[in-house]
Design an enzyme around this catalytic site. Structure first.
Site, PDB file in Angstrom:
ATOM      1  N   GLU A  72      40.258  40.269  34.068  1.00 40.96           N
ATOM      2  CA  GLU A  72      39.474  40.918  35.095  1.00 40.96           C
ATOM      3  C   GLU A  72      39.916  42.491  35.176  1.00 40.96           C
ATOM      4  O   GLU A  72      39.987  43.032  36.256  1.00 40.96           O
ATOM      5  CB  GLU A  72      39.325  40.238  36.544  1.00 40.96           C
ATOM      6  CG  GLU A  72      38.884  38.949  36.456  1.00 40.96           C
ATOM      7  CD  GLU A  72      38.478  38.194  37.877  1.00 40.96           C
ATOM      8  OE1 GLU A  72      38.807  38.965  38.755  1.00 40.96           O
ATOM      9  OE2 GLU A  72      37.657  37.237  37.713  1.00 40.96           O
ATOM     10  N   GLU A  95      36.891  31.469  33.703  1.00 44.80           N
ATOM     11  CA  GLU A  95      36.853  31.262  35.363  1.00 44.80           C
ATOM     12  C   GLU A  95      35.409  30.822  35.687  1.00 44.80           C
ATOM     13  O   GLU A  95      34.496  31.547  35.478  1.00 44.80           O
ATOM     14  CB  GLU A  95      37.551  32.281  36.062  1.00 44.80           C
ATOM     15  CG  GLU A  95      39.032  32.481  35.902  1.00 44.80           C
ATOM     16  CD  GLU A  95      39.548  33.490  36.774  1.00 44.80           C
ATOM     17  OE1 GLU A  95      38.962  33.847  37.914  1.00 44.80           O
ATOM     18  OE2 GLU A  95      40.476  34.259  36.274  1.00 44.80           O
TER      19      GLU A  95
HETATM   20  O1  AHR Z   1      40.161  32.200  40.855  1.00 43.78           O
HETATM   21  C1  AHR Z   1      40.699  33.172  41.942  1.00 43.78           C
HETATM   22  C2  AHR Z   1      40.813  34.435  41.260  1.00 43.78           C
HETATM   23  O2  AHR Z   1      39.456  35.006  40.993  1.00 43.78           O
HETATM   24  C3  AHR Z   1      41.495  34.689  40.064  1.00 43.78           C
HETATM   25  O3  AHR Z   1      42.784  35.094  40.219  1.00 43.78           O
HETATM   26  C4  AHR Z   1      40.515  35.973  39.527  1.00 43.78           C
HETATM   27  O4  AHR Z   1      40.759  36.204  38.132  1.00 43.78           O
HETATM   28  C5  AHR Z   1      39.376  35.767  40.080  1.00 43.78           C
HETATM   29  O5  AHR Z   1      38.859  37.295  40.542  1.00 43.78           O
END
Ligand code: AHR
Length: 505
Positions: A173, A307
């Site tokens: 990110e 994610e």
């Molecule tokens: O999953 C929680 C957080 O969400 C992670 O650390 C991040 O990559 C995303 O913003």
């Protein structure tokens, strides 16, 4: 009645097992307590990894595990997590809950966990606050099998032979918590950092994951690819350019990022809103995929949705920085239809990691001290596990209604499916009924297959149903035998709010 047509003769792509991947982060009780309790814990463990959790995960089949973050990755300095535990640095996990991180789970522990799970490894490096040297030394420490300062250090720390990194993420990110960069700036850093992520063993190449977009940020995808996508060199069609994968992050927040909403208390309207938002994954894959097609029409680069999942309010009374949430039939349906979408886009989606494996967001396992429970999402992954490494085949639902009550902005179809065939010729058919109230009769027709052996399981309950430590088996996978084998087909009725998985020979 809906008609489900399956053309098992028409293979549409290979379902990479990594699509069924998971994510472990130093966040809340994911690593500490959830996966790792330390060797001196009264909770049964092998080298510190809790036995109950590892055994359940093996049964579910984890193909790949991502670590150490998430946002944590871009603040993680790997040298803090090696050597004698008593000497490891203690620090504050500034990102998640402000608690003490004692670094007792580090590189050696991660590879031990993956070896116990029998899964591939996905290590996420630090671009946001780390140096090129730090990243390159980490790769050397883990994978170099010769004489070198980092390989020697690994041996001093008790591990003679190198491990294998299957995937390496160059930052996380980086448009946000990983440094608030612009796509061009990150793209240039990516080119530089990835240069030193060396595959020391040609037999064990490290697949590099470039940080992709948040949700619908197509500007990021275009900017990063424009900056760092390299065409394969003439005469060397093995060269994939600078990256093997480009990531995408997308979470389902039914009520939006600010409000999120309760994980367990919701009505039908919010149910359909959540499922509608889960279905949005398909549009994201198509639109980011179209940009990738422009640069990479041969689909050499995989999309890694590393994610994804539901993100609700934390359970009342728990640390807001720990992101601990319950998991209902809504999570199960979100998982089922998202996995079906990944299957159907297996030409481009080559990896996906649900966030996070234990005790954080849409977990497959929750723990409380020595107790452990399997969430509805766990059962979905278990029911879908035969899709891993199988071939996607053509399937289509005719006369698929709109789920009643989902009209208007948050309309969803009633049924959602995917079908694959494994190397032994066994078909796996997974089908979700998104309707909260209505069952549906389904007539399934195969191109040629005349089923001789059929087994099936089902997950079904009320929409808010979930497992608690007092009632850990309220939602569980059960045998489903309410079907009839017909000439080249199957006939059955799928109950509302349910997921069915068939294995058909
Ligand atoms: O999953 C929680 C957080 O969400 C992670 O650390 C991040 O990559 C995303 O913003």
């Amino acid at each position: 009645m809906a008609k489900l047509y399956v053309n098992e003769k028409k293979v549409q792509g290979h379902i990479n097992p990594e699509i069924y991947g998971h994510f472990s982060e130093h966040l809340g009780r994911c690593i500490y307590e959830g996966l790792y309790v330390g060797e001196d814990s009264p909770i049964p463990n092998v080298k510190g990894m809790r036995t109950d959790v590892v055994e359940a995960l093996k049964e579910m089949k984890v193909p790949v595990l991502r670590w150490p973050g998430g946002c944590f990755a871009d603040e993680y300095h790997w040298k803090d997590g090696i050597g004698p535990k008593e000497n490891r640095k203690k620090m504050i996990n500034t990102h998640w809950g402000g608690v003490v991180e004692d670094n007792s789970f580090g590189t050696h522990e991660f590879f031990e966990l993956c070896s116990q799970l029998g899964c591939k490894t996905y290590v996420n490096g630090n671009v946001g606050s780390g140096t090129v040297q730090e990243m390159s030394e980490w790769v050397e420490y883990i994978t170099f099998d010769g004489v070198s300062p980092m390989a020697d250090l690994r041996k001093e720390n008790g591990h003679e032979k190198p491990w294998k990194i299957d995937y390496f993420g160059v930052g996380n990110e980086n448009w946000g918590c990983g440094g608030n960069m612009t796509p061009e700036y990150y793209g240039n850093l990516y080119r530089r950092y990835q240069t030193y992520v060396r595959s020391y063993d040609n037999e064990k190449p490290i697949r590099k994951v470039c940080c992709g977009a948040n949700v619908a940020d197509y500007f990021w995808t275009e900017g990063v690819l424009n900056t760092c996508f390299a065409q394969p060199q003439p005469g060397n069609d093995k060269d994939r350019g600078f990256m093997d994968m480009l990531s995408l992050h997308y979470y389902v927040h039914p009520e939006g990022w600010e409000i999120k909403g309760s994980a367990t208390e919701f009505d039908e309207k919010v149910w359909y809103k959540s499922l509608n938002k889960a279905l949005y994954m398909e549009e994201l894959i198509n639109r980011h995929g179209a940009i990738m097609d422009k640069y990479d029409p041969e689909k050499r680069i995989g999309m890694a949705v590393d994610e994804w999942g539901c993100w609700f309010n934390v359970e009342p009374g728990t640390n807001p920085g720990f992101l601990y949430q319950q998991n209902t039939m809504r999570d199960a349906l979100v998982a089922g239809l998202t996995l079906d979408i990944f299957n159907k886009h297996c030409d481009r989606v080559k990896m996906a990691c649900l966030a996070q494996i234990v005790n954080v967001l849409q977990s497959v396992i929750l723990t409380e001290g020595e107790k452990m429970l399997l969430t509805p999402t766990y059962h979905v992954f278990h029911m879908y596990r035969a899709h891993q490494d199988a071939e996607l085949v053509e399937s289509y639902i005719a006369d698929n209604k709109t789920a009643e009550g989902s009209d208007g902005e948050y309309e969803v179809p009633k049924l959602h499916e995917s079908v694959s065939i494994d190397k032994d010729g066994i078909l796996t058919l997974t089908l979700n009924n998104l309707s909260v109230t209505d069952s549906e009769k389904v007539e399934t027709t195969f191109a040629e297959c005349n089923p001789t052996e059929v087994t099936a399981t089902i997950l079904t309950q009320d929409m808010n149903a979930h497992n608690t430590f007092e009632d850990p088996e309220r939602v569980k996978e059960e045998t489903f035998d309410n079907f009839t084998v017909t000439d080249r087909g199957l006939s059955f009725t799928i109950p509302p709010c349910s997921i069915v998985s068939f294995r058909i020979k």
